[in-house]
Design a protein around this motif. Structure first.
Motif, mmCIF file in Angstrom:
data_model
loop_
_atom_site.group_PDB
_atom_site.id
_atom_site.type_symbol
_atom_site.label_atom_id
_atom_site.label_comp_id
_atom_site.label_asym_id
_atom_site.label_seq_id
_atom_site.Cartn_x
_atom_site.Cartn_y
_atom_site.Cartn_z
ATOM 1 N N LEU A 116 0.848 -1.284 -0.015
ATOM 2 C CA LEU A 116 -0.073 -0.012 -0.083
ATOM 3 C C LEU A 116 0.828 1.382 0.066
ATOM 4 O O LEU A 116 0.485 2.334 -0.416
ATOM 5 N N GLU A 117 2.010 1.171 0.424
ATOM 6 C CA GLU A 117 3.011 2.375 0.375
ATOM 7 C C GLU A 117 3.669 2.499 -0.791
ATOM 8 O O GLU A 117 4.342 3.637 -0.778
ATOM 9 N N HIS A 118 3.442 1.997 -1.613
ATOM 10 C CA HIS A 118 4.297 1.959 -2.952
ATOM 11 C C HIS A 118 3.453 1.634 -4.183
ATOM 12 O O HIS A 118 3.900 1.195 -5.187
ATOM 13 N N LEU A 119 2.330 2.426 -4.234
ATOM 14 C CA LEU A 119 1.288 2.393 -5.379
ATOM 15 C C LEU A 119 1.818 3.338 -6.436
ATOM 16 O O LEU A 119 2.186 4.454 -6.057
ATOM 17 N N ARG A 120 1.699 2.871 -7.920
ATOM 18 C CA ARG A 120 2.000 4.007 -8.715
ATOM 19 C C ARG A 120 0.746 4.919 -8.874
ATOM 20 O O ARG A 120 -0.181 4.512 -9.679
ATOM 21 N N ALA A 121 1.273 6.087 -8.904
ATOM 22 C CA ALA A 121 0.079 6.966 -9.031
ATOM 23 C C ALA A 121 0.149 7.197 -10.588
ATOM 24 O O ALA A 121 -1.395 7.394 -10.856
ATOM 25 N N ASP A 122 0.922 7.313 -11.378
ATOM 26 C CA ASP A 122 0.523 7.508 -12.854
ATOM 27 C C ASP A 122 -0.344 6.622 -13.418
ATOM 28 O O ASP A 122 -1.063 6.710 -14.187
ATOM 29 N N VAL A 123 -0.164 5.079 -12.875
ATOM 30 C CA VAL A 123 -1.146 3.999 -13.387
ATOM 31 C C VAL A 123 -2.449 4.132 -12.736
ATOM 32 O O VAL A 123 -3.289 4.214 -13.755
ATOM 33 N N GLU A 124 -2.783 4.571 -11.490
ATOM 34 C CA GLU A 124 -4.099 4.711 -10.996
ATOM 35 C C GLU A 124 -4.661 5.955 -11.815
ATOM 36 O O GLU A 124 -5.852 5.824 -12.154
ATOM 37 N N ASP A 125 -3.799 6.801 -11.905
ATOM 38 C CA ASP A 125 -4.158 8.224 -12.628
ATOM 39 C C ASP A 125 -4.975 8.132 -14.068
ATOM 40 O O ASP A 125 -5.861 8.591 -14.303
ATOM 41 N N ALA A 126 -4.213 7.014 -14.817
ATOM 42 C CA ALA A 126 -4.585 6.710 -16.302
ATOM 43 C C ALA A 126 -6.060 6.236 -16.069
ATOM 44 O O ALA A 126 -6.687 6.340 -17.137
ATOM 45 N N ARG A 127 -6.213 5.102 -15.231
ATOM 46 C CA ARG A 127 -7.430 4.613 -15.221
ATOM 47 C C ARG A 127 -8.654 5.961 -14.852
ATOM 48 O O ARG A 127 -9.509 5.528 -15.360
ATOM 49 N N GLN A 128 -8.170 6.291 -13.866
ATOM 50 C CA GLN A 128 -9.256 7.353 -13.242
ATOM 51 C C GLN A 128 -9.494 8.433 -14.530
ATOM 52 O O GLN A 128 -10.982 8.670 -14.686
ATOM 53 N N LEU A 129 -8.770 8.945 -15.226
ATOM 54 C CA LEU A 129 -8.969 9.706 -16.566
ATOM 55 C C LEU A 129 -9.759 8.891 -17.281
ATOM 56 O O LEU A 129 -10.608 9.689 -17.975
ATOM 57 N N ALA A 130 -9.503 7.892 -17.783
ATOM 58 C CA ALA A 130 -10.218 7.054 -18.818
ATOM 59 C C ALA A 130 -11.683 6.770 -18.317
ATOM 60 O O ALA A 130 -12.638 7.171 -19.138
ATOM 61 N N ALA A 131 -11.793 6.561 -17.171
ATOM 62 C CA ALA A 131 -13.277 6.258 -16.534
ATOM 63 C C ALA A 131 -14.056 7.705 -16.644
ATOM 64 O O ALA A 131 -15.277 7.540 -17.113
ATOM 65 N N ILE A 132 -13.430 8.994 -16.370
ATOM 66 C CA ILE A 132 -14.027 10.158 -16.400
ATOM 67 C C ILE A 132 -14.146 10.526 -17.757
ATOM 68 O O ILE A 132 -15.363 10.972 -18.166
ATOM 69 N N ASP A 133 -13.359 10.147 -18.607
ATOM 70 C CA ASP A 133 -13.530 10.753 -20.272
ATOM 71 C C ASP A 133 -14.607 9.781 -20.791
ATOM 72 O O ASP A 133 -15.252 10.383 -21.571
ATOM 73 N N ALA A 134 -14.897 8.484 -20.588
ATOM 74 C CA ALA A 134 -15.731 7.857 -21.174
ATOM 75 C C ALA A 134 -17.043 7.835 -20.419
ATOM 76 O O ALA A 134 -18.105 7.172 -20.976
ATOM 77 N N SER A 135 -17.349 8.745 -19.499
ATOM 78 C CA SER A 135 -18.817 8.973 -18.706
ATOM 79 C C SER A 135 -19.319 10.015 -19.535
ATOM 80 O O SER A 135 -18.886 10.891 -20.073
ATOM 81 N N PRO A 136 -20.901 9.835 -19.786
ATOM 82 C CA PRO A 136 -21.622 10.860 -20.115
ATOM 83 C C PRO A 136 -21.632 11.947 -19.409
ATOM 84 O O PRO A 136 -22.162 13.250 -19.787
ATOM 85 N N GLU A 137 -21.194 12.053 -18.172
ATOM 86 C CA GLU A 137 -21.066 13.002 -17.277
ATOM 87 C C GLU A 137 -19.795 13.659 -16.884
ATOM 88 O O GLU A 137 -19.670 14.054 -15.805
ATOM 89 N N ALA A 138 -18.945 13.390 -17.801
ATOM 90 C CA ALA A 138 -17.542 13.894 -17.787
ATOM 91 C C ALA A 138 -17.248 15.395 -17.195
ATOM 92 O O ALA A 138 -16.471 15.335 -16.208
ATOM 93 N N ALA A 139 -17.969 16.263 -17.808
ATOM 94 C CA ALA A 139 -17.482 17.519 -17.357
ATOM 95 C C ALA A 139 -18.094 17.720 -15.678
ATOM 96 O O ALA A 139 -17.385 18.356 -14.782
ATOM 97 N N ARG A 140 -18.960 17.323 -15.347
ATOM 98 C CA ARG A 140 -19.630 17.423 -13.931
ATOM 99 C C ARG A 140 -18.586 16.456 -13.109
ATOM 100 O O ARG A 140 -18.119 17.016 -11.982
ATOM 101 N N LEU A 141 -17.808 15.317 -13.381
ATOM 102 C CA LEU A 141 -17.218 14.600 -12.611
ATOM 103 C C LEU A 141 -15.759 15.275 -12.521
ATOM 104 O O LEU A 141 -15.082 15.247 -11.402
ATOM 105 N N ARG A 142 -15.196 15.935 -13.628
ATOM 106 C CA ARG A 142 -14.035 16.824 -13.486
ATOM 107 C C ARG A 142 -14.097 17.809 -12.782
ATOM 108 O O ARG A 142 -13.131 17.936 -11.779
#
Length: 546
Positions: A116-142
């Motif tokens: 838990l102390e050594h999680l890769r921020a760049d890997v998780e960030d890519a997932r979160q950005l992809a999930a937001i971009d794919a959402s029909p409510e992307a602007a509100r979620l951002r």
């Protein structure tokens, strides 16, 4: 905007990833690196703001923007408009387990070699950005994740700065109310005398008034037939023991919750230092991890004293949740009533109700699910006058009763509350009664969730804008040497500021509230009037109308 990812590495090292390229940095060099990069206005992406910010703030480094992956993942994993499969992948289960830094005494970035102390921020960030971009409510979620992350920065800065606190004033208050500080484990003198009065008047020399079973038994032996020892029950009893018993309760509460032990634990270097937990509740409202910051007792507020030459600027928004309901529902009639300082009086002047009390009963009844009595009657009448506003909370209640998730204006989803919603119609009547009560209870929760959660989003936008405005008011130096937030409670902020900047701070607080309203309710301007006080002691601050 450039995103700079920071991940923890073993051996007091930091992995810095920018544009896909990584570099290894010593922990000791991180504050200087961050300070140097702030001129480029990057967004710092890390696992938990409460872990990364304290050492930066201790070095005098303040960051303008961040993306808090822990808070954002929690948001996205519950958001109805997000494809949750996009959040799966490498170490996703570890991200789900990641908790907040819990105490002020946890300033170390690296506390072991756990995964838990050594999680890769760049890997998780890519997932979160992809999930937001794919959402029909992307602007509100951002907007939602940006506001939540800005709130985390504000919380870290408030914890770092602390609330100016006079130990002398606090101890004088305790001595006046309770007597001199007692030895550890003993009651203060005046509290002990009060307990003796209760024992004498009840004829119970061995009574421990802190023990509910003992107290109830003693009351009954004295001929006082009560089923509980609540204050409201005791006040209805005509017996000489009642007054000292209620006084004992009040003094005992002061001693246990804000007595000398509280000072020892939570006040250091002239500052009360609670640990704020952004999104500590399901609705997005904050909580605190100790010190009772979010239930600041009136009886000790006089100890919150601004530094010499400084003041507190205290601001409350009047009737936040009813105004939010008007905005999120698009109910223009209710929005018109909300113009000005008193929404309830605005409803009276619009001819919707006869009295301000009727307006308050109806609106609060709609948000909290009143179905009977005067409040229930007013809900029924006002539903015809404000169909969009009252219809929104009614639909949220029906959704909850059917086991469906509801969402705030920006997309925060209600938590799963468990249980089955399709029990057999052949179940025994008693079981059906239990199910019906549970459904109604969940409906009341979801009815209030949509409004309270959207109110929390407005407040996050308010303090996110305000913290930047306050930073720009200062000429130089770290956060605590400029006007800065020291307290936030749902619909109230307290700013510690040089006295000469008080008027400027009050103006910025008001402007930030207006900006937050425009940001959330662009198509329907809603007034968010503030009650603003400039005081030396928090106890002197005026409170808004309710």
């Amino acid at each position: 905007m450039t995103r700079v990812h920071l991940s923890r590495l073993p051996g007091d090292r930091v992995l810095v990833v920018e544009g896909g390229a990584g570099r290894d940095l010593a922990l000791a060099d991180l504050p200087a690196y961050v300070a140097g990069r702030e001129a480029d206005a990057p967004r710092w992406v890390w696992d938990d703001t409460a872990r990364w910010c304290p050492p930066l703030l201790a070095a005098g480094v303040r960051v303008a923007r961040c993306h808090d992956l822990r808070l954002s993942r929690r948001l996205l994993s519950r958001a109805p408009a997000v494809d949750h499969a996009l959040l799966e992948g490498e170490d996703a289960d570890l991200w789900d387990r990641l908790g907040p830094a819990a105490t002020v005494s946890e300033p170390v970035l690296f506390s072991g070699h756990d995964a838990l102390e050594h999680l890769r921020a760049d890997v998780e960030d890519a997932r979160q950005l992809a999930a937001i971009d794919a959402s029909p409510e992307a602007a509100r979620l951002r907007l939602l994740v940006a506001a939540e992350s800005a709130g985390a920065l504000a919380a870290a800065e408030m914890t770092h700065a602390g609330v100016p606190w006079s130990v002398d004033v606090h101890e004088a208050l305790l001595t006046e109310r309770l007597g001199p500080r007692p030895p550890r484990g003993a009651r203060p003198r005046l509290l002990a005398e009060c307990a003796d009065d209760v024992r004498r008047l009840l004829g119970a020399p061995g009574l421990n008034p802190d023990s509910q079973p003992e107290l109830l038994a003693a009351l009954r032996r004295a001929g006082i037939e009560v089923t509980d020892t609540r204050a409201s029950t005791l006040r209805a009893v005509d017996h000489p023991a009642v007054e000292p018993l209620l006084r004992y309760r009040s003094l005992a509460h002061l001693f246990s919750t804000n007595g000398w032990a509280w000072i020892d634990e939570w006040v250091h270097d002239g500052r009360f230092r609670p640990v704020y937990q952004p999104a500590g509740s399901a609705t997005g409202r904050w909580s605190s991890n100790g010190g009772g910051a979010l239930s600041f007792p009136v009886q000790v507020r006089s100890a919150a004293v601004a530094d010499e030459g400084w003041v507190f600027v205290v601001a409350d928004v009047a009737q936040l949740e009813p105004r939010v309901l008007a905005g999120m529902s698009g109910d223009r009639a209710l929005a018109r009533a909300a113009r000005g300082a008193d929404l309830y009086q605005g409803m009276v002047e619009a001819g919707a109700v006869a009295t301000r009390q009727h307006a308050k009963l109806g609106l609060l009844g709609a948000m909290y699910g009143a179905t009977s009595g005067e409040s229930g009657r007013m809900v029924a009448e006002l539903t015809r006058r404000y169909p969009q506003a009252f219809g929104l909370v009614e639909e949220a209640a029906r959704a909850g009763e059917q086991g469906r998730v509801v969402r705030t204006l920006l997309g925060r989803g209600s938590p799963p509350l468990g249980g089955s919603w399709d029990e057999s119609p052949d179940a025994p009547p008693a079981d059906l009664d239990v199910l019906d009560r549970r459904r109604r209870s969940v409906g009341r929760f979801t009815r209030n969730f949509v409004v309270q959660g959207t109110g929390a989003e407005w407040a996050l936008c308010w303090i996110a804008d305000l913290r930047n405005r306050l930073w720009r008011l200062g000429d130089e130096g770290p956060v605590e040497s400029r006007p800065h937030l020291v307290f936030f409670l749902h619909d109230e902020v307290v700013v510690h500021a040089p006295a000469g900047l008080a008027d400027a701070v009050a103006s910025e607080v008001t402007e930030a509230a207006t900006t937050a309203g425009r940001l959330l309710f662009r198509e329907l301007p809603i007034d968010f009037p503030l009650n603003v006080s400039v005081v030396r002691s928090y106890a002197e601050a005026g409170k808004p109308g309710t």
